[in-house]
Design a protein around this motif. Structure first.
Motif, PDB file in Angstrom:
ATOM      1  N   THR A 120     -41.640  61.159  77.764  1.00 45.93           N
ATOM      2  CA  THR A 120     -42.667  61.104  76.716  1.00 45.93           C
ATOM      3  C   THR A 120     -41.888  61.683  75.503  1.00 45.93           C
ATOM      4  O   THR A 120     -40.965  62.486  75.627  1.00 45.93           O
ATOM      5  CB  THR A 120     -44.065  61.994  76.932  1.00 45.93           C
ATOM      6  N   ASP A 121     -42.336  61.138  74.426  1.00 48.07           N
ATOM      7  CA  ASP A 121     -41.580  61.709  73.074  1.00 48.07           C
ATOM      8  C   ASP A 121     -41.939  63.151  72.906  1.00 48.07           C
ATOM      9  O   ASP A 121     -41.120  63.937  72.603  1.00 48.07           O
ATOM     10  CB  ASP A 121     -42.375  61.105  72.002  1.00 48.07           C
ATOM     11  N   THR A 122     -43.134  63.707  73.458  1.00 48.36           N
ATOM     12  CA  THR A 122     -43.603  64.962  73.130  1.00 48.36           C
ATOM     13  C   THR A 122     -44.114  65.740  74.357  1.00 48.36           C
ATOM     14  O   THR A 122     -44.369  64.939  75.274  1.00 48.36           O
ATOM     15  CB  THR A 122     -44.472  65.247  71.838  1.00 48.36           C
ATOM     16  N   LYS A 123     -44.406  66.764  74.425  1.00 43.14           N
ATOM     17  CA  LYS A 123     -45.181  67.538  75.242  1.00 43.14           C
ATOM     18  C   LYS A 123     -46.734  67.519  74.869  1.00 43.14           C
ATOM     19  O   LYS A 123     -47.001  66.576  73.901  1.00 43.14           O
ATOM     20  CB  LYS A 123     -45.060  69.320  75.250  1.00 43.14           C
ATOM     21  N   ASP A 160     -48.727  69.162  73.527  1.00 42.97           N
ATOM     22  CA  ASP A 160     -48.985  69.982  72.290  1.00 42.97           C
ATOM     23  C   ASP A 160     -48.437  69.158  71.344  1.00 42.97           C
ATOM     24  O   ASP A 160     -48.648  69.613  70.032  1.00 42.97           O
ATOM     25  CB  ASP A 160     -48.802  71.195  72.256  1.00 42.97           C
ATOM     26  N   LEU A 161     -47.799  67.942  71.304  1.00 39.36           N
ATOM     27  CA  LEU A 161     -47.009  67.133  70.324  1.00 39.36           C
ATOM     28  C   LEU A 161     -45.769  67.906  69.843  1.00 39.36           C
ATOM     29  O   LEU A 161     -45.297  67.250  68.668  1.00 39.36           O
ATOM     30  CB  LEU A 161     -48.164  66.845  69.260  1.00 39.36           C
ATOM     31  N   THR A 162     -45.275  68.870  70.598  1.00 41.37           N
ATOM     32  CA  THR A 162     -43.892  69.516  70.170  1.00 41.37           C
ATOM     33  C   THR A 162     -43.055  68.647  70.804  1.00 41.37           C
ATOM     34  O   THR A 162     -43.156  68.177  71.984  1.00 41.37           O
ATOM     35  CB  THR A 162     -43.898  70.864  70.328  1.00 41.37           C
ATOM     36  N   PRO A 163     -42.096  68.374  70.023  1.00 35.83           N
ATOM     37  CA  PRO A 163     -40.916  67.330  70.950  1.00 35.83           C
ATOM     38  C   PRO A 163     -40.103  68.133  71.907  1.00 35.83           C
ATOM     39  O   PRO A 163     -40.106  69.565  71.967  1.00 35.83           O
ATOM     40  CB  PRO A 163     -39.843  67.353  69.533  1.00 35.83           C
ATOM     41  N   TRP A 164     -39.520  67.616  72.802  1.00 34.85           N
ATOM     42  CA  TRP A 164     -38.878  68.351  73.920  1.00 34.85           C
ATOM     43  C   TRP A 164     -37.574  68.752  73.283  1.00 34.85           C
ATOM     44  O   TRP A 164     -36.962  68.075  72.385  1.00 34.85           O
ATOM     45  CB  TRP A 164     -38.485  67.074  74.989  1.00 34.85           C
ATOM     46  N   GLY A 220     -34.314  66.802  72.979  1.00 40.35           N
ATOM     47  CA  GLY A 220     -34.775  65.465  73.520  1.00 40.35           C
ATOM     48  C   GLY A 220     -34.573  65.502  75.213  1.00 40.35           C
ATOM     49  O   GLY A 220     -34.624  64.298  75.729  1.00 40.35           O
ATOM     50  N   VAL A 236     -36.338  65.984  78.643  1.00 42.08           N
ATOM     51  CA  VAL A 236     -37.714  66.260  79.227  1.00 42.08           C
ATOM     52  C   VAL A 236     -37.653  67.067  80.614  1.00 42.08           C
ATOM     53  O   VAL A 236     -36.742  66.670  81.570  1.00 42.08           O
ATOM     54  CB  VAL A 236     -38.227  64.715  79.627  1.00 42.08           C
ATOM     55  N   ARG A 249     -55.923  71.087  71.233  1.00 43.09           N
ATOM     56  CA  ARG A 249     -54.926  70.530  70.358  1.00 43.09           C
ATOM     57  C   ARG A 249     -55.598  70.275  68.926  1.00 43.09           C
ATOM     58  O   ARG A 249     -56.378  70.789  68.424  1.00 43.09           O
ATOM     59  CB  ARG A 249     -54.264  69.526  71.098  1.00 43.09           C
TER      60      ARG A 249
END
Length: 213
Positions: free
Chosen positions: A74-77, A79-83, A86, A88, A178
């Motif tokens: 996924t692009d983010t966790k 909570d919408l924070t990036p890994w 990049g 995962v 969130r």
């Protein structure tokens, strides 16, 4: 049937992931965000017990070694924070089998005769016995409360729609920790096309009016 009516004998209440791990054992900010949801869920629970409406608790129940946790890109966790960088990584679940975090909060007065639905993915229907239990009891309507609105509640509503259940999502008895916009968009623009969206007061009124029928 009128959209503001229900048949009690065909109705159940589903509380989704209202668990210690997501409430009592969560941070103070998350707990404060979910307090109104919990207060309204308690009101629904009390009304349901008064009218003998079956109560179902969908509850995360992962293995201690996290081997039942999905690992997808996924692009983010959540909570919408990036890994970071990049990459995962698998994170430990909050609701673990045999741990207090997987227990239903005591405010909802979980009882032995209630239905407990262990789950391992977002949807309360995915590879659980929820559908079987509902159909066996001839229940076709679910009143849904819990969190997170934009995760498991959404997944459950989509699945329930495909299984032809009538659903009532209780707007102020669901919550997200969130972005509140996700909750509002779902309640305003998505859920009304799949089910009914009502407040706790409106659902309690529906239950009260159904008593004499």
């Amino acid at each position: 049937m009128n959209l503001n009516q229900i048949e009690l004998r065909k109705t159940a209440i589903l509380f989704f992931d209202i668990l210690n791990g997501y409430y009592h054992e969560a941070g103070e900010t998350a707990k404060a965000r979910k307090k109104p949801m919990v207060d309204n869920a308690v009101r629904l629970m009390k009304a349901g017990r008064e009218d003998k409406i079956p109560i179902f608790f969908a509850k995360g129940n992962h293995r201690v070694d996290s081997s039942t946790v999905g690992f997808i890109l996924t692009d983010t966790k959540l909570d919408l924070t990036p890994w970071p960088n990049g990459v995962v990584t698998k994170e430990m679940p909050v609701a673990v089998e045999g741990k207090s975090g997987s227990n239903v909060i005591p405010e909802l007065d979980p009882c032995p005769d209630d239905y407990y639905i262990p789950k391992y993915r977002w949807s309360a229907f995915h590879q659980t016995f929820l559908d079987l239990a509902l159909r066996t009891a001839k229940i076709d309507t679910l009143i849904i409360s819990g969190g997170s609105t934009d995760v498991g509640v959404t997944s459950t509503v989509f699945a329930g729609r495909d299984l032809d259940y009538n659903m009532i999502v209780v707007r102020d008895a669901c919550a997200t920790i969130r972005d509140q916009r996700a909750h509002d968009v779902l309640m305003d623009l998505i859920f009304p096309r799949m089910c009914r969206v009502r407040t706790t007061d409106q659902v309690l009124r529906m239950i009260k009016e159904a008593r004499g029928k």
